[in-house]
Design a protein around this motif. Structure first.
Motif, PDB file in Angstrom:
ATOM      1  N   GLN A 183       0.933  -1.366   0.127  1.00 16.74           N
ATOM      2  CA  GLN A 183      -0.032  -0.007   0.031  1.00 16.74           C
ATOM      3  C   GLN A 183       0.877   1.251   0.065  1.00 16.74           C
ATOM      4  OE1 GLN A 183      -3.632  -0.353   2.610  1.00 16.74           O
ATOM      5  NE2 GLN A 183      -2.706  -2.232   3.272  1.00 16.74           N
ATOM      6  N   GLN A 193       1.931   1.629  -3.529  1.00 14.29           N
ATOM      7  CA  GLN A 193       0.701   2.174  -4.324  1.00 14.29           C
ATOM      8  C   GLN A 193       0.206   3.612  -4.115  1.00 14.29           C
ATOM      9  OE1 GLN A 193      -2.675  -0.652  -3.847  1.00 14.29           O
ATOM     10  NE2 GLN A 193      -1.292  -2.223  -4.450  1.00 14.29           N
ATOM     11  N   VAL A 224       0.059  -9.936  -8.090  1.00 15.53           N
ATOM     12  CA  VAL A 224      -1.067  -8.947  -8.188  1.00 15.53           C
ATOM     13  C   VAL A 224      -0.962  -7.790  -6.956  1.00 15.53           C
ATOM     14  CG1 VAL A 224      -2.630 -10.517  -9.235  1.00 15.53           C
ATOM     15  CG2 VAL A 224      -2.737 -10.308  -6.934  1.00 15.53           C
ATOM     16  N   LYS A 275      -0.304  -4.262  -7.735  1.00 20.08           N
ATOM     17  CA  LYS A 275      -1.438  -3.294  -8.414  1.00 20.08           C
ATOM     18  C   LYS A 275      -2.685  -3.330  -7.622  1.00 20.08           C
ATOM     19  CE  LYS A 275       1.106  -2.433 -11.964  1.00 20.08           C
ATOM     20  NZ  LYS A 275       1.481  -1.033 -12.512  1.00 20.08           N
ATOM     21  N   SER A 276      -3.059  -4.357  -6.975  1.00 22.03           N
ATOM     22  CA  SER A 276      -4.363  -4.571  -6.379  1.00 22.03           C
ATOM     23  C   SER A 276      -4.216  -5.367  -4.847  1.00 22.03           C
ATOM     24  CB  SER A 276      -5.413  -5.226  -7.209  1.00 22.03           C
ATOM     25  OG  SER A 276      -6.520  -5.376  -6.611  1.00 22.03           O
ATOM     26  N   GLY A 291      -7.122  -7.937  -4.906  1.00 21.44           N
ATOM     27  CA  GLY A 291      -6.759  -9.025  -5.402  1.00 21.44           C
ATOM     28  C   GLY A 291      -5.877  -9.863  -4.795  1.00 21.44           C
TER      29      GLY A 291
END
Length: 505
Positions: free
Chosen positions: A298, A301, A371, A374-375, A378
């Protein structure tokens, strides 16, 4: 009419009833006699208390104790980031907490296995719970300059918890048989993921409520004292092999050296123990590092910032804990139901279900690291499916052991299976993953992206180990029927032969 061991008459019993004696064994009902006298109030209370020692109550209490064992074990993981900030230690230093715990756990397991095959099991269980509860409570008062004391306390807690994990499944094995035993062991081993998940949740909630991570270590000891007392009062001490209807007829006991030689030659036991080690390697590493990995994801991101001051955010520990609880429940239930259905098709169902679930789990665990960058959603989905498949085999592995090992050496077998799985599994995996991560971070220590990637690269070792575990379960399936038949034959020999006759290994 029932009669207690001191000759007092117990009201409300029919002539066909049985009651438990103080030792936990069953006493046949006696007919009314003029020598009998009415129970005094205290004796009536004791008699009523002893009648509560049913197998279901005992299994429930033992399962509750197992939940507390694993809850205490993973409470530290739920506040690991706060511990790192408080004591100013890196990933390898934080991983050391779990490693010393597991090392002491596995070293003590064979000792408790030996004791559990020869002495009163419930007394050993209660003493172990009281010991780790006391040590955990004291560890919550350790100050910043004494990190080594925290490490030492986790070592001592491992010894206390080892007594429980080595012995308690054998009591359930002596209270139930066949499908009932599978169901009860499933409930008992549900405590592993359920307790682990509750450990994260408890640690996070207690820390937030108390304003300091120390409070996370002050809840489970109180519950532990309660569980230890319940075991002493309500859990019987069944005769070894009673569920298999051989306890009253056992005429010989093999030596410890003979037990060890027999276990080493038991191919199903050896391969299932190696497979269990692969599961322990993955769960040990994941339990410590996945919440940290998701926090770093996180940060990459830019949906969260790095923790610089305490208390750190507990959101990911709470979510991971909740997922572990749910996947544990699903995994154990699906595993028990699937095995029961597959037994109608093949007698090798137990190891085959474990093998398929392990191989499927490895696929979804690999996808976590693909994943996560990105997510986060996910990643959580992959964690959910991967953990569910991984937790399928907990109770089934224990049931395999009950089938292929004779009752008089089951505690030793459980203890050494625990020793092997921890030695080759989670004794080193948290520290090893932290060590690899620290080594990879040295070149780019200030890069949040590289901190995230280095931990992910280290954790990629886990799915490969899980695949290896699946192979070991397939090997178990090859020898399962032969070893099961051999165990049944040996149990019959123990029934019939005098103590001077040597039992075939």
């Amino acid at each position: 009419m029932c009669v207690e061991s001191d000759g007092c008459e117990i009201e409300g019993c029919s002539s066909s009833d049985e009651v438990h004696t103080l030792s936990g064994s069953m006493s046949p009902a006696l007919k009314s006699s003029p020598d009998l006298h009415p129970c005094k109030p205290g004796q009536k209370f004791r008699a009523a208390l002893l009648r509560c020692r049913s197998p279901l109550v005992a299994a429930g209490i033992l399962s509750f104790g197992n939940v507390l064992n694993y809850m205490d074990r993973y409470t530290v993981a739920g506040v690991l980031l706060d511990i790192q900030k408080h004591f100013e230690v890196g990933d390898s230093g934080a991983g050391l907490l779990q490693t010393v715990f597991i090392c002491s756990f596995m070293v003590a397991a064979p000792i408790f296995g030996y004791l559990g095959d020869r002495f009163n099991r419930k007394v050993i269980l209660s003493c172990g719970i009281f010991f780790w509860s006391f040590v955990t409570l004291l560890s919550s008062f350790i100050t910043k300059d004494y990190y080594w004391l925290l490490v030492l306390s986790r070592c001592l807690v491992g010894i206390g918890e080892s007594s429980y994990s080595s012995i308690s499944p054998t009591i359930i094995g002596d209270l139930f048989t066949n499908n009932k035993r599978t169901v009860m062991l499933s409930v008992f081993y549900l405590a592993i993921p359920l307790g682990s998940g509750l450990g994260y949740i408890l640690g996070s909630i207690a820390k937030d409520a108390g304003g300091d991570w120390f409070w996370a270590l002050r809840v489970s000891p109180m519950l532990g004292l309660t569980a230890g007392t319940l075991i002493l009062i309500f859990v019987p001490e069944p005769k070894r092999g009673s569920a298999d209807h051989i306890a009253a007829r056992l005429k010989t006991r093999t030596s410890w050296l003979c037990d060890m030689k027999a276990l080493a030659k038991n191919r199903s036991y050896v391969f299932s123990s190696l497979a269990s080690a692969a599961v322990s390697f993955a769960t040990g590493a994941f339990g410590i590092w996945i919440p940290q990995y998701l926090v770093r994801a996180q940060v990459v991101q830019k949906t969260a910032v790095s923790c610089t001051y305490q208390p750190c955010s507990s959101k990911d520990s709470l979510i991971f804990g909740a997922i572990t609880c749910v996947t544990g429940l699903l995994g154990v239930v699906i595993g028990a139901v699937t095995t029961r259905l597959c037994r109608q098709k093949t007698e090798r169902a137990d190891p085959l279900v474990c093998a398929v679930s392990m191989l499927g789990s490895a696929i979804f665990i690999c996808l976590i690291f693909v994943v996560a960058k990105k997510s986060i959603v996910g990643a959580y989905i992959c964690i959910f499916i991967g953990e569910t498949l991984l937790f399928l085999n907990w109770a089934i592995t224990a049931d395999i052991l009950m089938y292929v090992v004779i009752p008089t050496r089951r505690a030793t077998a459980v203890a050494f299976q625990g020793f092997t799985s921890h030695l080759l599994g989670d004794a080193g995996s948290p520290y090893l993953i932290g060590l690899i991560s620290d080594a990879l971070q040295k070149s780019y220590a200030t890069s949040s992206l590289w901190q995230f990637l280095s931990l992910g690269y280290a954790l990629m070792l886990c799915p490969f180990v899980i695949v290896l575990g699946g192979m070991f379960f397939l090997a178990t399936a090859l020898f399962f029927l032969d070893d099961r038949d051999k165990a049944e034959k040996q149990a019959k020999q123990l029934n019939q032969l005098p103590s001077t006759v040597k039992v075939t290994k």
